[in-house]
Write an enzyme that holds these catalytic residues in place. Structure first.
Site, mmCIF file in Angstrom:
data_model
loop_
_atom_site.group_PDB
_atom_site.id
_atom_site.type_symbol
_atom_site.label_atom_id
_atom_site.label_comp_id
_atom_site.label_asym_id
_atom_site.label_seq_id
_atom_site.Cartn_x
_atom_site.Cartn_y
_atom_site.Cartn_z
ATOM 1 N N HIS A 82 0.843 -1.189 0.000
ATOM 2 C CA HIS A 82 0.000 0.000 0.000
ATOM 3 C C HIS A 82 0.883 1.245 0.000
ATOM 4 C CE1 HIS A 82 -2.855 3.046 1.321
ATOM 5 N NE2 HIS A 82 -3.806 2.228 0.933
ATOM 6 N N GLU A 154 -3.383 2.211 -7.362
ATOM 7 C CA GLU A 154 -3.832 3.314 -6.509
ATOM 8 C C GLU A 154 -2.956 4.540 -6.756
ATOM 9 O OE1 GLU A 154 -3.327 2.563 -2.325
ATOM 10 O OE2 GLU A 154 -1.234 2.066 -2.614
#
Length: 237
Positions: A82, A154
């Site tokens: 992430h 992302e």
């Protein structure tokens, strides 16, 4: 690092009554202290994922959690790479790839995150950054392991900012990721790998985004803490 016992209770009640399309898979990723509670509260077809794991099996690594602990709790998912792990905690492409390799070799499924920062996008380096992150992953895992990898694109500039990549911007990168997989791994992996979009996804924009050919789902941030999370799960219904 959000939520509490009450949120686990309310979200499980909300999602347990949900009836989304058969080809939709829902996975929730609470903070580590709530993993066991979440697994006991959410119905069995809703996956429960860690937000990160260590590359180590066990030992003197205070504060870390391992794949062995997840499996002991009956969990099969973890998120790795992430942007906050990459940026705040300085996890390198190589470390994230190693963690992914360890997870896959030990029977876990991985949501592998990749994406560029605003200055990288403005410099025209989006694909350079994303492909670099994917190249590290390819170097660490076998071709047969890709079946247990879900890629989450992302764009860092769209996370928690309210800014969302336009459907076309997201589709363009997703298309290029799929082409990279075809050129560098195999056409089979390219066709079968799910590529999620993550970046200020909400109930208002999810239906438009999911209409794009190469957007297979979402990595949901802030909206997953609210009732609208169910509406996102129902986007394909």
């Amino acid at each position: 690092m959000n939520g509490n016992t009450k949120l686990v209770e309310s979200l499980s009640t909300l999602l347990n009554d949900g009836k989304w399309a058969e080809n939709t898979e829902v996975v929730v990723a609470p903070p580590a202290p709530y993993l066991a509670l979440a697994r006991s509260k959410f119905r069995s077809d809703i996956g429960v994922s860690a937000q990160n794991i260590s590359e180590k099996d066990s030992g003197a690594f205070t504060g870390e959690i391992s794949h062995l602990m997840l499996k002991d709790l009956g969990l099969v998912w973890t998120i790795l790479g992430h942007s906050e792990r990459r940026e705040i905690y300085k996890e390198s492409d190589e470390l994230i790839a190693l963690k992914t390799s360890v997870a896959l070799k030990n029977g876990l499924k991985v949501i592998f995150c990749c994406g560029e920062k605003l200055e990288e996008r403005e410099a025209g380096k989006t694909l350079e950054v994303v492909f670099r992150q994917l190249k590290a992953l390819k170097s660490a895992i076998s071709e047969t392991s890709w079946g247990n990898v879900v890629i989450a694109y992302e764009p860092v500039w769209a996370i928690g900012t309210g800014k969302v990549a336009t459907p076309q911007q997201a589709q363009d990168v997703h298309h290029d990721i799929r082409k990279w997989l075809s050129d560098n791994v195999s056409s089979k992996v390219a066709e079968e790998t799910r590529i999620l979009y993550g970046g200020s996804v909400n109930a208002g924009n999810c239906k438009t985004l999911q209409e794009e050919k190469d957007i297979d789902g979402f990595l949901v941030g802030g909206a997953s803490l609210k009732e609208e999370f169910l509406q996102i799960c129902l986007a394909r219904s």
